[in-house]
Design an enzyme around this catalytic site. Structure first.
Site, PDB file in Angstrom:
ATOM      1  CD  GLU A   1      66.618  43.950   5.650  1.00  0.00           C
ATOM      2  OE1 GLU A   1      67.279  43.774   4.639  1.00  0.00           O
ATOM      3  OE2 GLU A   1      65.369  43.874   5.652  1.00  0.00           O
TER       4      GLU A   1
ATOM      5  CE  LYS B   1      62.281  43.968   5.513  1.00  0.00           C
ATOM      6  NZ  LYS B   1      62.085  42.726   4.823  1.00  0.00           N
TER       7      LYS B   1
ATOM      8  CE  LYS C   1      65.314  44.624  -3.424  1.00  0.00           C
ATOM      9  NZ  LYS C   1      64.488  44.524  -2.215  1.00  0.00           N
TER      10      LYS C   1
ATOM     11  CD1 TRP D   1      77.064  45.672   0.033  1.00  0.00           C
ATOM     12  CD2 TRP D   1      78.271  43.805  -0.240  1.00  0.00           C
ATOM     13  NE1 TRP D   1      76.930  44.915   1.165  1.00  0.00           N
ATOM     14  CE2 TRP D   1      77.658  43.763   1.038  1.00  0.00           C
ATOM     15  CE3 TRP D   1      79.079  42.746  -0.615  1.00  0.00           C
ATOM     16  CZ2 TRP D   1      77.829  42.710   1.919  1.00  0.00           C
ATOM     17  CZ3 TRP D   1      79.255  41.689   0.259  1.00  0.00           C
ATOM     18  CH2 TRP D   1      78.619  41.675   1.518  1.00  0.00           C
TER      19      TRP D   1
HETATM   20  O1  M6R Z   1      66.538  38.485  -3.970  1.00  0.00           O
HETATM   21  P1  M6R Z   1      66.268  37.460  -2.901  1.00  0.00           P
HETATM   22  O2  M6R Z   1      64.847  37.378  -2.512  1.00  0.00           O
HETATM   23  O3  M6R Z   1      66.832  36.112  -3.243  1.00  0.00           O
HETATM   24  O4  M6R Z   1      67.073  38.005  -1.658  1.00  0.00           O
HETATM   25  C1  M6R Z   1      67.136  37.309  -0.454  1.00  0.00           C
HETATM   26  C2  M6R Z   1      67.623  38.186   0.658  1.00  0.00           C
HETATM   27  O5  M6R Z   1      68.895  38.681   0.371  1.00  0.00           O
HETATM   28  C3  M6R Z   1      66.681  39.358   0.913  1.00  0.00           C
HETATM   29  O6  M6R Z   1      65.385  38.925   1.180  1.00  0.00           O
HETATM   30  C4  M6R Z   1      67.190  40.199   2.101  1.00  0.00           C
HETATM   31  O7  M6R Z   1      67.074  39.476   3.285  1.00  0.00           O
HETATM   32  C5  M6R Z   1      66.408  41.511   2.158  1.00  0.00           C
HETATM   33  N1  M6R Z   1      67.308  42.585   2.398  1.00  0.00           N
HETATM   34  C6  M6R Z   1      65.372  41.529   3.212  1.00  0.00           C
HETATM   35  O8  M6R Z   1      64.726  42.731   3.320  1.00  0.00           O
END
Ligand code: M6R
Length: 611
Positions: free
Chosen positions: A491, A488, A606, A73
């Site tokens: 994204e 959602k 992710k 990434w």
């Molecule tokens: O692993 P985490 O819950 O700490 O990640 C936080 C965000 O990066 C994560 O929720 C991100 O916003 C997702 N892609 C949402 O779908």
């Protein structure tokens, strides 16, 4: 961000590394590459997904018993073949992969440029490797010593893995701030950013800690600190099955994970909730009950979807426990100078347990004496380990980049914690407590019923797939769900979407409303119901298209809205766990209708392990 894999042992390294990279692709997919040692060093890399790399290597010599691989990434340097990892040293003998960011790379690069080093890429990784190479030359020391010296000067976060053709039986790895797991097999070792590339070979793993160096030879693992002292590896058993990380017949991980929610919520409640006995069993909460009950303040730190779960938790904690709550973006919290007292409790919410901003935020708060309580999905992850106490969400591995089942599990765990604290603190009366326990108990079944709306949501996705913008509105407990629905959609479908508190709409966003704008209302029956009905009318009066998530049998909104999706009736405090499900499905089906890669949306990863 970025996934790393490495193998050393009797197996062919390339297939192990390649399969591992496919498992870790959710961490980044701008480019990928492998380096293999067999009569010299071979490095292959390619812009694009791991499948592109695989295709480019058909017919190439990939025979080796030691290899490293990386899926990227991009941070420093655009996605391209030349910026792909592994990077090689100037003498062409060493290759290195890296996950993280070297913050002082430009200073190191300037020093190296003055010495005549030439750089093939724009990456901080190549700088670090050449810095290590330079130390080795100047100090006439071995690679292990050079890595140690280099890392003492490095500012930033990293997991690095190196191979050197002069030491064809050795892998060297080190970690600070980014995750590294080592799997221990029979005469072989597997290294990866998480356990998913490892589980089909072994369940014995070691989670490497910050400032540790691993020197691995076939059948031998030596862990040291940066002071060259040996550390006894702490070997743990993985509690993870292969089936949990496969698609099991679904087209995408995201869809599989949406449909897993009745089970994941059930797993999350199992052993914790006894609705008949009126009991919640959570050791992490019980062991710290005095601090939780008497907290002067709760500060929730998180990012993205986890932040939305935190926002909903604010409403729930304040309502049930009467403790003031603040919800902070971890990235802001860590850099401002927040006031944190000894009596404060910090709840860190994270699926991956590796989000860099959340991790640093809690480290800072911990230094100021607050209790850190982790609500984390990934077992053994960094945030789980830094926390003083916590509760796992038990949603199982979440592979789809868009968080779905982890979110509902976070809501369940946070609600359980709030209920337990409120009960102990006596800020909730027994009948309400018993009622909410029984409501939670029924949630898995109600999510199952909610999922029956999938064909209807799919049809709506076809209808609205070409919209340019979406507005998501909700009030009270459903406001964080409006935010989550909008996130959602952004994204997965790349459609611009905004979430707003429904009443706030009149202070600006209403200017966007016309006959082309779909407005999604999260409008289940709750204490704000009459108010949100008025908001729907305001949108209809301006010819907006209304899609409403409603409680079953809500004839009133059905008559007003262009389209509705029903969810089972539930107490307003737990209803958001249901109302988010159709929004997850809507984002998914619009993404699929637009032929997008919903499991690997562009530019995302992710696990955001860089700030
Ligand atoms: O692993 P985490 O819950 O700490 O990640 C936080 C965000 O990066 C994560 O929720 C991100 O916003 C997702 N892609 C949402 O779908």
């Amino acid at each position: 961000m970025c996934g790393i894999v490495a193998y050393i042992g009797p197996k062919e390294a390339y297939p192990v590394v390649l399969k591992g990279l496919k498992r870790l692709e959710y961490r980044g997919y701008d480019s990928s590459g492998v380096a293999l040692l067999n009569n010299g060093l071979k490095v292959y890399k390619k812009k694009g997904k791991v499948a592109d790399l695989e295709e480019s290597l058909v017919g190439k010599d990939v025979h080796a018993h030691i290899g490293i691989g990386h899926t990227r990434w991009a941070t420093h340097g655009e996605p391209s073949d030349r910026n792909a990892h592994p990077h090689t040293s100037s003498n062409g003998k060493m290759a290195m992969i890296h996950n993280g960011i070297i913050e002082n790379y430009s200073q190191l690069k300037n020093e190296l440029l003055k010495k005549g080093y030439v750089f093939e890429s724009d990456t901080d990784t190549e700088v670090l490797l050449k810095f290590i190479e330079d130390i080795q030359l100047n100090n006439e020391c071995g690679l292990e010593e050079a890595v140690r010296i280099a890392l003492k000067r490095v500012v930033g976060a990293y997991v690095i893995v190196l191979i050197d053709q002069d030491h064809p039986d050795t892998l060297i790895a080190a970690r600070k701030g980014s995750p590294l797991v080592i799997g221990i097999g029979k005469g072989e070792h597997f290294l990866a950013s998480d356990a998913t590339p490892i589980i089909e070979y072994t369940k014995e793993v070691v989670y490497v800690n910050d400032y540790e160096l691993a020197i691995i030879r076939p059948g031998e693992l030596v862990l040291k600190n940066l002071g060259n002292e040996k550390i006894t590896p702490f070997v743990q058993k993985l509690d993870l099955e292969l089936a949990a990380i496969e698609k099991s017949g679904y087209d995408h991980f995201m869809l599989k994970e949406i449909f897993e929610q009745p089970q994941t919520i059930f797993d999350c409640l199992r052993g914790r909730l006894d609705a008949n006995a009126g009991a919640i069993t959570m050791a992490g909460v019980q062991n710290n009950i005095d601090q939780l009950k008497n907290a002067s303040r709760i500060i929730i730190v998180a990012c993205g979807t986890s932040w939305h779960a935190g926002l909903l938790a604010e409403y729930i904690f304040e309502e049930l426990c009467r403790i003031p709550v603040e919800v902070e973006y971890a990235s802001e919290f860590r850099y401002r100078n927040p006031v944190v007292h000894k009596g404060d409790v910090i709840i860190a919410v994270s699926q991956s347990g590796e989000t860099a901003d959340t991790l640093v935020a809690i480290e800072k708060a911990k230094e100021q004496g607050a209790l850190i309580f982790g609500v984390v999905n990934a077992v053994g992850s960094s945030i789980a380990r830094v926390s003083n106490a916590g509760a796992y969400t038990h949603a199982g591995p979440e592979i789809g980049v868009a968080s779905t089942k982890a979110f509902t599990a976070q809501l369940v765990v946070l609600t359980l914690i709030a209920l337990k604290v409120a009960h102990e603190k006596k800020t909730i009366d027994t009948s309400r407590f018993m009622h909410l326990l029984s409501e939670l108990h029924e949630i898995p079944e109600k999510v199952e019923l909610t999922l029956r709306s999938a064909p209807k949501v799919k049809a709506l996705a076809e209808k609205y797939r070409d919209a340019r913008d979406f507005l998501y509105l909700g009030r009270g407990y459903n406001f964080p769900i409006a935010l989550e629905g909008a996130l959602k959609l952004k994204e997965i479908s790349y459609i611009h979407a905004e979430g707003y508190p429904a009443a706030e709409m009149k202070h600006g966003p209403i200017a966007l409303v016309d006959e082309h704008l779909p407005v999604v209302f999260v409008a289940t029956r709750d204490s704000y119901h009459e108010k949100i009905v008025s908001n729907i009318q305001e949108i209809k009066a301006r010819k907006g298209k209304v899609i409403a998530v409603i409680s079953e049998g809500d004839e009133n909104i059905s008559r007003m809205a262009d389209d509705t999706i029903e969810v089972p009736e539930a107490d307003e405090l737990v209803a958001p766990i249901l109302s988010v499900v159709p929004l997850q499905l809507l984002a998914y089906y619009i993404g699929v209708a637009k032929d997008l890669d919903v499991d690997k949306p562009r530019n995302l990863a992710k696990s955001v392990t860089v700030e």
